[in-house]
Design a protein around this motif. Structure first.
Motif, PDB file in Angstrom:
ATOM      1  N   ASN A  63      52.926  23.489  82.333  1.00 24.27           N
ATOM      2  CA  ASN A  63      54.123  24.213  81.905  1.00 24.27           C
ATOM      3  C   ASN A  63      54.010  25.669  82.301  1.00 24.27           C
ATOM      4  OD1 ASN A  63      54.975  22.667  78.659  1.00 24.27           O
ATOM      5  ND2 ASN A  63      54.930  21.814  80.710  1.00 24.27           N
ATOM      6  N   ALA A  64      55.093  26.243  82.784  1.00 21.45           N
ATOM      7  CA  ALA A  64      55.178  27.678  83.067  1.00 21.45           C
ATOM      8  C   ALA A  64      56.280  28.276  82.200  1.00 21.45           C
ATOM      9  CB  ALA A  64      55.482  27.926  84.546  1.00 21.45           C
ATOM     10  N   GLN A  65      56.048  29.494  81.722  1.00 23.84           N
ATOM     11  CA  GLN A  65      57.082  30.170  80.942  1.00 23.84           C
ATOM     12  C   GLN A  65      58.138  30.706  81.901  1.00 23.84           C
ATOM     13  OE1 GLN A  65      57.635  33.894  77.801  1.00 23.84           O
ATOM     14  NE2 GLN A  65      55.597  32.980  77.983  1.00 23.84           N
ATOM     15  N   VAL A  66      59.351  30.186  81.771  1.00 25.07           N
ATOM     16  CA  VAL A  66      60.429  30.570  82.681  1.00 25.07           C
ATOM     17  C   VAL A  66      61.395  31.561  82.040  1.00 25.07           C
ATOM     18  CG1 VAL A  66      60.285  28.442  84.004  1.00 25.07           C
ATOM     19  CG2 VAL A  66      61.792  28.537  82.009  1.00 25.07           C
ATOM     20  N   TRP A  67      61.329  31.697  80.734  1.00 24.84           N
ATOM     21  CA  TRP A  67      62.160  32.664  80.018  1.00 24.84           C
ATOM     22  C   TRP A  67      61.495  32.985  78.688  1.00 24.84           C
ATOM     23  CZ3 TRP A  67      64.463  32.766  75.227  1.00 24.84           C
ATOM     24  CH2 TRP A  67      65.393  33.795  74.995  1.00 24.84           C
ATOM     25  N   GLY A  68      61.618  34.227  78.243  1.00 25.97           N
ATOM     26  CA  GLY A  68      61.068  34.600  76.954  1.00 25.97           C
ATOM     27  C   GLY A  68      61.481  36.010  76.571  1.00 25.97           C
ATOM     28  N   ARG A  69      61.371  36.300  75.281  1.00 26.22           N
ATOM     29  CA  ARG A  69      61.693  37.643  74.796  1.00 26.22           C
ATOM     30  C   ARG A  69      60.798  37.980  73.614  1.00 26.22           C
ATOM     31  NH1 ARG A  69      67.213  36.800  71.120  1.00 26.22           N
ATOM     32  NH2 ARG A  69      66.626  34.725  70.363  1.00 26.22           N
ATOM     33  N   GLU A  70      60.417  39.247  73.535  1.00 27.06           N
ATOM     34  CA  GLU A  70      59.688  39.792  72.396  1.00 27.06           C
ATOM     35  C   GLU A  70      60.642  40.723  71.650  1.00 27.06           C
ATOM     36  OE1 GLU A  70      56.139  41.731  73.689  1.00 27.06           O
ATOM     37  OE2 GLU A  70      55.651  40.155  75.139  1.00 27.06           O
ATOM     38  N   ILE A  71      60.825  40.490  70.366  1.00 25.10           N
ATOM     39  CA  ILE A  71      61.726  41.327  69.587  1.00 25.10           C
ATOM     40  C   ILE A  71      61.204  42.768  69.576  1.00 25.10           C
ATOM     41  CG2 ILE A  71      62.730  41.727  67.312  1.00 25.10           C
ATOM     42  CD1 ILE A  71      63.811  39.291  68.850  1.00 25.10           C
ATOM     43  N   GLY A  72      62.070  43.713  69.957  1.00 27.97           N
ATOM     44  CA  GLY A  72      61.686  45.120  69.999  1.00 27.97           C
ATOM     45  C   GLY A  72      61.029  45.547  71.285  1.00 27.97           C
ATOM     46  N   ASN A  73      60.911  44.625  72.253  1.00 25.78           N
ATOM     47  CA  ASN A  73      60.288  44.952  73.530  1.00 25.78           C
ATOM     48  C   ASN A  73      61.205  44.446  74.653  1.00 25.78           C
ATOM     49  OD1 ASN A  73      58.637  45.401  75.733  1.00 25.78           O
ATOM     50  ND2 ASN A  73      56.786  44.611  74.746  1.00 25.78           N
TER      51      ASN A  73
END
Length: 304
Positions: free
Chosen positions: A272-282
């Protein structure tokens, strides 16, 4: 090209073999699928055919199995990061509706220059676990859907991300479902995951967190002993077990492979590869604080 070379250097060679296994499975058995009649194939245990997604299968009553199941996590925002956790697992099926598993955990960490993580190069006995699975809905000739409920309590003395010595208590709860779309040929798998945990640091600090998410997978049986597919995961991280302090999420996507060598021995592999993501506040792309850039799975099992 230079970035690709660096990534390959960070990943242990045993996980690089996953790609070779996929190629071997396709080339060695793809032609056989055209010559075989799928209706003559014996039923497959769907638990193992979806990669990180777990199918509903619990095996035959009285069946026993020993497995070595390794999961590797690679890549953070900076530096070099590679961590693995391996389950040495014994499982048995005392009835047609219940499966019980237990075993030990081993871990490795190779960390250098990663923000907020100490440099580390270690191999350790990480803890132990048990899993209890109940087949809530059985597949029949008139019902292609099967559903299993599973709980997995885990105790760790080594943090799976940082490699620090801790006291970690985790209670993973999952719903494992799969649907037979074409008889003995095409399957869809679905998981729903809730994983709360409590970690006590050596400093006395206590951290509470949880992961919530789900997956969807599709697997095609190319031959009686080869299944190739893909899966997608959506995962959310919280700094509270009651899911009230959301910190970020991620989407993981990749291929899967199941290959049976003999009637009693098989392997499962996934990437698996991370294709999308978000860190709250970053505002940066991807979520490499709570999750990793890549993860790989390699599992070998022996039934008896």
């Amino acid at each position: 090209m230079a970035v690709q070379e660096q990534m390959r250097a960070r990943i242990p060679s045993r996980f690089q073999s996953i790609a070779l296994c996929v190629i071997a499975g396709i080339s060695g058995y793809g032609g056989a699928a055209r010559a075989e009649d799928a209706s003559s194939w014996r039923d497959i245990e769907t638990k193992y055919i979806f990669g990180f997604t777990t199918g509903s299968g619990i095996g035959l009553e009285g069946e026993k199995e020993f497995t070595v199941d390794s999961i590797g996590r690679f890549g953070k925002r900076d530096g070099n990061y590679a961590a693995t956790e391996t389950k040495y697992e014994f499982e048995f099926t005392p009835s047609q509706f219940i499966q019980i598993e237990f075993g030990a955990l081993g871990s490795t960490h190779n960390i250098g220059g990663v923000t907020d993580l100490d440099d580390r190069n270690q191999v350790a006995l990480a803890g132990g676990f048990a899993e209890f699975r109940y087949l809530a809905l059985e597949r029949t000739s008139n019902n292609p859907l099967a559903v299993t409920l599973a709980v997995e309590p885990t105790v760790r003395r080594i943090d799976e991300t940082s490699g620090e010595r801790v006291r970690n208590f985790e209670f993973e709860t999952t719903v494992n479902a799969d649907l037979e779309l074409m008889r003995n040929r095409l399957y869809a798998g679905f998981n729903l995951l809730y994983e709360p945990e409590v970690t006590q640091m050596l400093t006395g600090e206590t951290q509470r967190e949880a992961t919530f998410g789900g997956s969807a997978a599709l697997s095609l049986r190319l031959a009686s002993n080869v299944v190739l597919g893909g899966e997608v995961w959506y995962l959310r991280h919280y700094d509270a077990a009651n899911l009230t302090s959301f910190t970020g999420d991620a989407v993981m996507l990749g291929p899967t492979l199941y290959l049976r060598f003999t009637p009693k021995m098989f392997m499962t592999a996934a990437w698996n590869a991370q294709v999308w993501g978000r860190e709250i506040g970053n505002p940066v792309s991807l979520n490499l604080a709570e999750f990793q850039r890549h993860r790989a799975k390699l599992k070998f099992a022996w039934e008896f």
